[in-house]
Design a protein around this motif. Structure first.
Motif, mmCIF file in Angstrom:
data_model
loop_
_atom_site.group_PDB
_atom_site.id
_atom_site.type_symbol
_atom_site.label_atom_id
_atom_site.label_comp_id
_atom_site.label_asym_id
_atom_site.label_seq_id
_atom_site.Cartn_x
_atom_site.Cartn_y
_atom_site.Cartn_z
ATOM 1 N N ASN A 38 0.794 -0.827 -0.162
ATOM 2 C CA ASN A 38 0.199 0.142 0.188
ATOM 3 C C ASN A 38 0.659 1.180 0.160
ATOM 4 N N ALA A 39 1.643 1.376 0.591
ATOM 5 C CA ALA A 39 3.102 2.262 0.510
ATOM 6 C C ALA A 39 3.711 2.528 -1.076
ATOM 7 N N GLU A 40 3.106 1.545 -1.721
ATOM 8 C CA GLU A 40 3.339 2.301 -3.596
ATOM 9 C C GLU A 40 2.278 2.970 -3.795
ATOM 10 N N ARG A 41 1.604 3.635 -2.961
ATOM 11 C CA ARG A 41 0.695 4.052 -4.472
ATOM 12 C C ARG A 41 0.738 5.559 -5.336
ATOM 13 N N ILE A 42 0.318 6.376 -5.905
ATOM 14 C CA ILE A 42 1.053 6.861 -6.432
ATOM 15 C C ILE A 42 -0.117 8.241 -5.814
ATOM 16 N N ASN A 43 -1.033 8.201 -6.436
ATOM 17 C CA ASN A 43 -2.679 8.605 -6.131
ATOM 18 C C ASN A 43 -3.249 8.326 -5.874
ATOM 19 N N ILE A 44 -4.302 8.664 -4.919
ATOM 20 C CA ILE A 44 -5.719 8.490 -4.480
ATOM 21 C C ILE A 44 -6.802 9.715 -5.329
ATOM 22 N N PRO A 45 -7.282 9.223 -6.266
ATOM 23 C CA PRO A 45 -7.888 10.668 -6.906
ATOM 24 C C PRO A 45 -9.148 11.470 -6.139
ATOM 25 N N ALA A 46 -9.619 10.327 -5.086
ATOM 26 C CA ALA A 46 -11.009 9.930 -4.167
ATOM 27 C C ALA A 46 -10.528 10.885 -3.310
ATOM 28 N N ASN A 47 -8.724 11.210 -2.395
ATOM 29 C CA ASN A 47 -8.902 11.343 -1.324
ATOM 30 C C ASN A 47 -7.532 12.612 -1.416
ATOM 31 N N PRO A 48 -8.913 13.715 -1.372
ATOM 32 C CA PRO A 48 -7.553 14.916 -2.041
ATOM 33 C C PRO A 48 -5.294 15.224 -1.100
ATOM 34 N N LYS A 49 -5.889 14.338 -0.024
ATOM 35 C CA LYS A 49 -4.908 14.537 0.487
ATOM 36 C C LYS A 49 -3.722 12.946 0.467
ATOM 37 N N HIS A 50 -4.010 12.982 -0.241
ATOM 38 C CA HIS A 50 -3.445 11.055 -0.596
ATOM 39 C C HIS A 50 -2.510 11.100 -2.640
ATOM 40 N N TYR A 51 -2.275 12.577 -2.321
ATOM 41 C CA TYR A 51 -1.795 12.399 -4.601
ATOM 42 C C TYR A 51 -0.132 13.073 -4.383
ATOM 43 N N TRP A 52 0.515 12.279 -5.187
ATOM 44 C CA TRP A 52 1.818 12.308 -5.523
ATOM 45 C C TRP A 52 2.920 12.278 -4.221
ATOM 46 N N ARG A 53 1.847 10.957 -3.702
ATOM 47 C CA ARG A 53 2.940 10.366 -2.465
ATOM 48 C C ARG A 53 3.901 9.715 -2.436
ATOM 49 N N TYR A 54 4.226 8.626 -3.607
ATOM 50 C CA TYR A 54 5.145 7.390 -3.797
ATOM 51 C C TYR A 54 6.406 7.837 -3.660
ATOM 52 N N ARG A 55 7.466 7.755 -2.863
ATOM 53 C CA ARG A 55 8.874 7.515 -2.865
ATOM 54 C C ARG A 55 9.951 6.361 -3.082
ATOM 55 N N MET A 56 10.457 6.227 -4.160
ATOM 56 C CA MET A 56 11.348 5.378 -4.493
ATOM 57 C C MET A 56 11.728 4.918 -2.979
ATOM 58 N N HIS A 57 11.797 4.273 -2.447
ATOM 59 C CA HIS A 57 12.364 3.235 -1.176
ATOM 60 C C HIS A 57 13.909 3.103 -1.909
ATOM 61 N N LEU A 58 14.825 2.837 -2.990
ATOM 62 C CA LEU A 58 15.800 2.502 -3.363
ATOM 63 C C LEU A 58 16.527 3.782 -4.395
ATOM 64 N N ASN A 59 17.725 3.785 -4.295
ATOM 65 C CA ASN A 59 18.600 4.616 -4.699
ATOM 66 C C ASN A 59 18.571 3.913 -6.119
ATOM 67 N N ILE A 60 19.653 4.571 -6.861
ATOM 68 C CA ILE A 60 19.960 4.410 -8.015
ATOM 69 C C ILE A 60 21.319 3.710 -8.117
ATOM 70 N N GLU A 61 22.100 3.393 -7.164
ATOM 71 C CA GLU A 61 23.288 2.696 -6.418
ATOM 72 C C GLU A 61 22.638 1.540 -6.182
ATOM 73 N N ASP A 62 21.806 1.411 -5.188
ATOM 74 C CA ASP A 62 20.941 0.066 -4.915
ATOM 75 C C ASP A 62 20.663 -0.814 -6.109
ATOM 76 N N LEU A 63 19.710 -0.416 -7.116
ATOM 77 C CA LEU A 63 19.794 -0.525 -8.228
ATOM 78 C C LEU A 63 20.419 -1.028 -9.132
ATOM 79 N N MET A 64 21.457 -0.464 -9.806
ATOM 80 C CA MET A 64 22.837 -0.706 -9.971
ATOM 81 C C MET A 64 23.655 -2.110 -9.361
ATOM 82 N N THR A 65 23.566 -2.305 -8.420
ATOM 83 C CA THR A 65 24.536 -3.338 -8.055
ATOM 84 C C THR A 65 23.492 -4.366 -8.140
ATOM 85 N N ALA A 66 22.453 -4.411 -8.189
ATOM 86 C CA ALA A 66 20.414 -5.370 -8.135
ATOM 87 C C ALA A 66 21.068 -6.311 -9.115
#
Length: 337
Positions: free
Chosen positions: A292-320
């Motif tokens: 549930n922390a993956e959701r970006i927007n919930i259109p019906a909820n004005p307090k839930h918009y563009w909430r998602y932040r990627m939990h990995l940085n680019i360096e983490d992904l490069m070494t995965a």
């Protein structure tokens, strides 16, 4: 629409029934279940013939929101939130919304077919209302919207070398495909929101070449969230679209997310663009523990918009390495670049 226009379709006009919230005992029982008596006592009042009306202090969604905010203070109460949402649904349970400028004109309420007032109609009246509704939303202003689109969109298309994609989802007037075809605009194809009303899920093999294939958009649940929203729907998808005969696993395992992504990559769509959340669903070690922390927007909820932040940085992904190798394999096998 005027009353005369509505009646011309064959629907006998009943202003109070069609424009005021449809509230009866069976409606209260269905929405609020064990709290129905509480709602009868505090939020509605009888108006005769088995019907209720909202009390003056709760007869709009804004008043209900004010009551909720006052009742909860700084803390959110799940029970009160459920009660609030039920009251919201109660207030909006109408077939037609009165125009705020002209009280003698009315708008068919969007998605009224999901409400109790529609459920209460005779089948013949449901048929008439659906005909009226489809004309109003999909055909009534086709020429107007087509002309407006052809004034503006050609300039947008000609101003860039980038491909233009339309978010042609949900309620789409009939003229939209005309414009997209004329201007060579790509469609957006989601298997969970098929363009064909006769099927529950889209067939990926039928995607048009001039399209973008995806699994979720910024305003939708991610693949993992969608998987756990409705067990019956997921089971049907698992059996009919993934061709598996056993019980669908929950939560969505990484190997199955990989299978779903692989199928989307091999669709005939010109482009397949997937969110980082859906890509990460493949790897149970890299993805977020809480879907549930993956959701970006919930259109019906004005307090839930563009909430998602990627939990990995680019360096983490490069070494995965295992994850990256898996992605490369999927892309190569599909023939994409």
């Amino acid at each position: 629409m005027t009353r005369e226009e509505i009646e011309a379709y064959g629907l006998h006009w009943q202003e109070e029934l069609f424009t005021e919230p449809f509230i009866m005992d069976w409606v209260l029982d269905r929405i609020f279940k064990e709290r129905a008596d509480e709602v009868r006592q505090h939020f509605v009042e009888p108006k005769g013939n088995g019907f209720y009306r909202m009390k003056e202090e709760f007869n709009t969604q804004r008043k209900i929101e004010a009551w909720y905010n006052k009742s909860t203070g700084e803390t959110d109460n799940e029970g009160l939130a459920h009660l609030r949402d039920g009251l919201y649904a109660l207030v909006s349970d109408v077939l037609f919304v009165r125009d705020h400028k002209n009280p003698n004109k009315f708008h068919p309420r969007i998605s009224a077919q999901l409400d109790f007032v529609y459920e209460s109609l005779y089948d013949s009246d449901k048929y008439i209302f659906n005909k009226l509704y489809n004309d109003y939303y999909y055909r009534r202003n086709n020429q107007y919207w087509y002309r407006e689109a052809m004034k503006k969109l050609p300039k947008l298309v000609q101003a860039t070398r980038m491909l233009v994609c339309a978010e042609d989802l949900g309620m789409v007037p009939d003229c939209v495909p005309w414009v997209m075809d004329e201007l060579r605009i790509l469609s957006l194809e989601l298997q969970s929101m098929p363009k064909d009303p006769s099927v529950k899920f889209g067939h990926l093999s039928r995607n048009p070449y001039r399209s973008v294939c995806t699994i979720s958009s910024h305003d939708m649940p991610t693949l993992r969230q969608w998987w756990d929203e409705d067990d019956n729907r997921t089971q049907e998808y698992y059996n009919t679209m993934l061709y598996r005969g056993d019980q669908a696993p929950h939560p969505l395992p990484g190997w199955l997310a990989r299978d779903i992504i692989s199928r989307h990559l091999t669709s005939p769509s010109m482009l397949c663009i997937l969110s980082i959340q859906d890509w990460l669903a493949i790897d149970e070690k890299l993805r977020l523990p809480d879907q549930n922390a993956e959701r970006i927007n919930i259109p019906a909820n004005p307090k839930h918009y563009w909430r998602y932040r990627m939990h990995l940085n680019i360096e983490d992904l490069m070494t995965a390495d295992a994850f990256n190798q898996d992605l490369s394999t999927l892309i190569l096998q599909s023939g994409r670049k």
